[in-house]
Scaffold this motif. Structure first.
Motif, short mmCIF file in Angstrom:
data_model
loop_
_atom_site.label_atom_id
_atom_site.label_comp_id
_atom_site.label_asym_id
_atom_site.label_seq_id
_atom_site.Cartn_x
_atom_site.Cartn_y
_atom_site.Cartn_z
N LEU A 1 0.82 -1.20 0.00
CA LEU A 1 0.00 0.00 0.00
C LEU A 1 0.86 1.26 0.00
O LEU A 1 0.61 2.21 -0.78
CB LEU A 1 -0.92 -0.01 1.23
N ILE A 2 1.87 1.28 0.85
CA ILE A 2 2.74 2.46 0.94
C ILE A 2 3.59 2.62 -0.31
O ILE A 2 3.83 3.74 -0.78
CB ILE A 2 3.61 2.36 2.21
N GLY A 3 4.06 1.50 -0.84
CA GLY A 3 4.87 1.58 -2.07
C GLY A 3 4.09 2.17 -3.22
O GLY A 3 4.60 3.05 -3.96
N LEU B 1 10.27 5.08 -8.69
CA LEU B 1 10.09 3.66 -8.47
C LEU B 1 11.07 3.11 -7.45
O LEU B 1 10.71 2.33 -6.56
CB LEU B 1 10.24 2.91 -9.79
N GLY B 2 12.34 3.51 -7.56
CA GLY B 2 13.36 3.01 -6.63
C GLY B 2 13.04 3.39 -5.20
O GLY B 2 13.14 2.55 -4.28
N LEU B 3 12.66 4.64 -4.97
CA LEU B 3 12.31 5.09 -3.63
C LEU B 3 11.11 4.31 -3.10
O LEU B 3 11.08 3.91 -1.93
CB LEU B 3 12.00 6.58 -3.66
N VAL C 1 12.21 0.80 -2.02
CA VAL C 1 12.96 0.86 -0.76
C VAL C 1 12.02 1.12 0.41
O VAL C 1 12.12 0.49 1.47
CB VAL C 1 14.03 1.97 -0.85
N PHE C 2 11.09 2.03 0.22
CA PHE C 2 10.11 2.39 1.25
C PHE C 2 9.29 1.16 1.63
O PHE C 2 9.13 0.83 2.82
CB PHE C 2 9.22 3.49 0.71
N ALA C 3 8.77 0.44 0.64
CA ALA C 3 7.93 -0.74 0.88
C ALA C 3 8.72 -1.84 1.58
O ALA C 3 8.23 -2.49 2.52
CB ALA C 3 7.35 -1.23 -0.43
N THR C 4 9.96 -2.06 1.12
CA THR C 4 10.79 -3.12 1.72
C THR C 4 11.12 -2.80 3.18
O THR C 4 11.10 -3.68 4.05
CB THR C 4 12.09 -3.30 0.92
N ALA C 5 11.43 -1.53 3.45
CA ALA C 5 11.75 -1.13 4.83
C ALA C 5 10.55 -1.32 5.74
O ALA C 5 10.70 -1.75 6.90
CB ALA C 5 12.21 0.32 4.85
N LEU D 1 17.27 3.80 5.67
CA LEU D 1 18.40 4.58 5.20
C LEU D 1 19.49 3.69 4.62
O LEU D 1 20.20 4.09 3.67
CB LEU D 1 18.95 5.42 6.35
N GLY D 2 19.65 2.48 5.18
CA GLY D 2 20.64 1.56 4.63
C GLY D 2 20.29 1.13 3.22
O GLY D 2 21.15 1.12 2.31
N LEU D 3 19.04 0.75 2.99
CA LEU D 3 18.60 0.37 1.66
C LEU D 3 18.70 1.55 0.68
O LEU D 3 19.09 1.38 -0.48
CB LEU D 3 17.15 -0.15 1.69
N ALA D 4 18.37 2.74 1.18
CA ALA D 4 18.47 3.93 0.31
C ALA D 4 19.91 4.20 -0.07
O ALA D 4 20.22 4.59 -1.22
CB ALA D 4 17.89 5.14 1.05
N THR D 5 20.83 3.98 0.88
CA THR D 5 22.26 4.19 0.57
C THR D 5 22.73 3.20 -0.48
O THR D 5 23.51 3.56 -1.38
CB THR D 5 23.10 4.01 1.86
N ILE D 6 22.27 1.97 -0.39
CA ILE D 6 22.72 0.94 -1.34
C ILE D 6 22.11 1.13 -2.72
O ILE D 6 22.82 1.05 -3.74
CB ILE D 6 22.35 -0.45 -0.80
#
Length: 477
Positions: free
Chosen positions: A401-403, A413-415, A418-422, A469-474
């Motif tokens: 839902l958030i993704g 799309l990338g953000l 990352v948002f959904a996975t976090a 933030l870790g996923l966003a950095t990667i």
């Protein structure tokens, strides 16, 4: 002492007390069985005018529990005056019904002889509740003023640990030998004026005064006089060890639907009984304590002194400050990533907040399950697996839902991935933390209701920031 026109109304209802008095006399309670503000004002006005007789006329129809409510609701600086005006209406039963802090205010103004008289009128458990929190010197003064038999019963109860069955039990009970017949028991009850009149069950004991069974009064009243108690009684019974914690006592009453239960010492001898009216109070008290401990609010008593409340809450706020700084230090590790994509700063709070909410839900369920003995060594892993599946399902649903929502708003799309996975990962962390932390604390004899919330919050905040933030950095830098 004020004239009628100068009466102070602490509830803001004006000073026309005659009309209020008439209304209060007709109906002291509202539809929710609470004392009306108008009634309280009328009582205070009568006391302020020095008309103790009028105040007593208003209060005399009330039940002792309602008189206790009255004393708790009025301003603390007026309680002593009201209690003095009401005189013997504030008796032993009223004192026993009072909130602990209000009771302490009142009994401080009473002579030891008067407190001793109150204690002698009450069941042992209620008398102990009045005396146990007093200063040692005051406590001894009250005990010295009591009759030897009453003093011995109170001192015996005080020798047991706080919040144990020994403190909770009553010593006034009816016990008979198993060789007696129904008729003999009925005659015994009629001929002995010293026996307690408040009981529902009769305990049958052997020669060593060990309970071997019990009989409800209804069985005795509907059975022929010649039947032996040994043939009438039920031998299977729930016995309460004298040193059992009151919370465990309440759980046994709830599990086995008990009205009363025999309390035995380490030798198995009958020393008292606990009745359901005492247990209802304990269930309410323990449930309230667990909820307040989860929030770090201490006792949460509105009559607790302000400074004591501040000190209790401040301790946990300082602890929370420490855990918040740990979470903030995690964010500090990703300063460059946030500078590169400032949008992360706006979204990372959502990740930690959603994880915190999920962790709180799981934690509340687990603390209650532990408190009610629903979690044991045999089903702990099943509970962990259950909460993991729930966390995974909720995390996947929320992440999806958030993704989708973030992609529609920001078009990245990338953000969004990352948002959904976090969100998914932090929900899994929250679910596991909400189970493992209280279970671990309980296994180490630490009350999970006291300390779990702080650690669960730290885990969900720290892991939420670290994951997002870790996923966003990667993937985004």
């Amino acid at each position: 002492m004020s004239e009628r026109g100068d009466v102070v109304d602490p509830f803001g209802h004006g000073d026309d007390t005659d009309d209020i008095m008439i209304e209060a006399a007709e109906a002291s309670h509202d539809e929710d069985d609470r004392l009306k503000p108008e009634f309280l004002t009328a009582v205070l006005a009568a006391v302020e005018e020095g008309d103790s007789e009028k105040a007593r006329d208003l209060v005399s129809p009330l039940h002792p529990a309602d008189i206790a409510d009255l004393l708790e609701l009025i301003p603390s600086e007026r309680r002593a005056d009201v209690a003095a005006a009401l005189g013997d209406l504030v008796g032993a039963e009223v004192i026993s019904e009072l909130n602990d802090y209000v009771r302490d205010d009142l009994i401080g103004a009473l002579a030891p002889e008067q407190l001793a008289e109150f204690a002698a009128e009450l069941d042992t458990d209620d008398a102990v509740a009045i005396i146990e929190d007093m200063e040692e010197a005051d406590q001894q003064a009250v005990l010295d003023a009591m009759e030897p038999e009453d003093r011995a019963a109170i001192e015996s109860a005080l020798a047991y640990p706080e919040e144990s069955a020994g403190r909770l039990m009553q010593r006034d009970l009816v016990a008979v030998p198993e060789h007696m017949t129904v008729g003999q028991v009925i005659d015994y009850l009629r001929d002995n004026d010293d026996l307690t009149r408040d009981f529902w069950e009769i305990y049958i004991v052997d020669a060593a005064h060990r309970p071997v069974g019990y009989s409800q009064l209804s069985w005795i009243l509907t059975c022929p006089r010649g039947v032996a108690m040994a043939d009438l009684m039920k031998r299977e019974q729930t016995l309460i060890p004298v040193d059992m914690d009151q919370e465990e006592v309440a759980l046994r009453f709830q599990k086995y639907a008990l009205i009363s239960a025999a309390v035995v010492d380490r030798a198995g001898r009958l020393v008292g009984m606990i009745t359901v009216d005492d247990v209802v109070h304990i269930i309410s008290e323990e449930a309230g304590e667990d909820i307040l401990r989860l929030s770090g609010a201490g006792e949460g008593d509105i009559n607790q002194p302000v400074l004591l409340t501040v000190r209790t809450r401040l301790v946990w706020l300082v602890v929370n400050l420490g855990t918040a700084m740990i979470a903030a230090s995690v964010v500090g590790l990703f300063e460059r990533t946030i500078e590169h994509l400032a949008l992360l700063a706006a979204l990372m709070g959502i990740v930690s907040g959603m994880g915190g909410n999920a962790g709180t839900q799981t934690l509340a369920v687990m603390v209650r399950a532990i408190a009610t003995n629903q979690v044991t060594g045999s089903n702990t892993w099943r509970m962990i697996g259950r909460e993991f599946r729930i966390a995974a399902t909720n995390g996947a649903a929320l992440g999806t839902l958030i993704g989708i929502g973030s992609y529609l708003i920001y078009g990245q799309l990338g953000l969004s991935l990352v948002f959904a996975t976090a969100i998914l990962i932090n929900n899994l962390v929250a679910g596991l933390a909400g189970v493992l932390i209280p279970v671990t604390l309980d296994r180490n004899n630490v009350d999970p209701a006291v300390a779990s919330a702080v650690f669960v919050t730290m885990m969900t905040d720290s892991m939420g920031f670290l994951t997002f933030l870790g996923l966003a950095t990667i993937f985004l830098t």
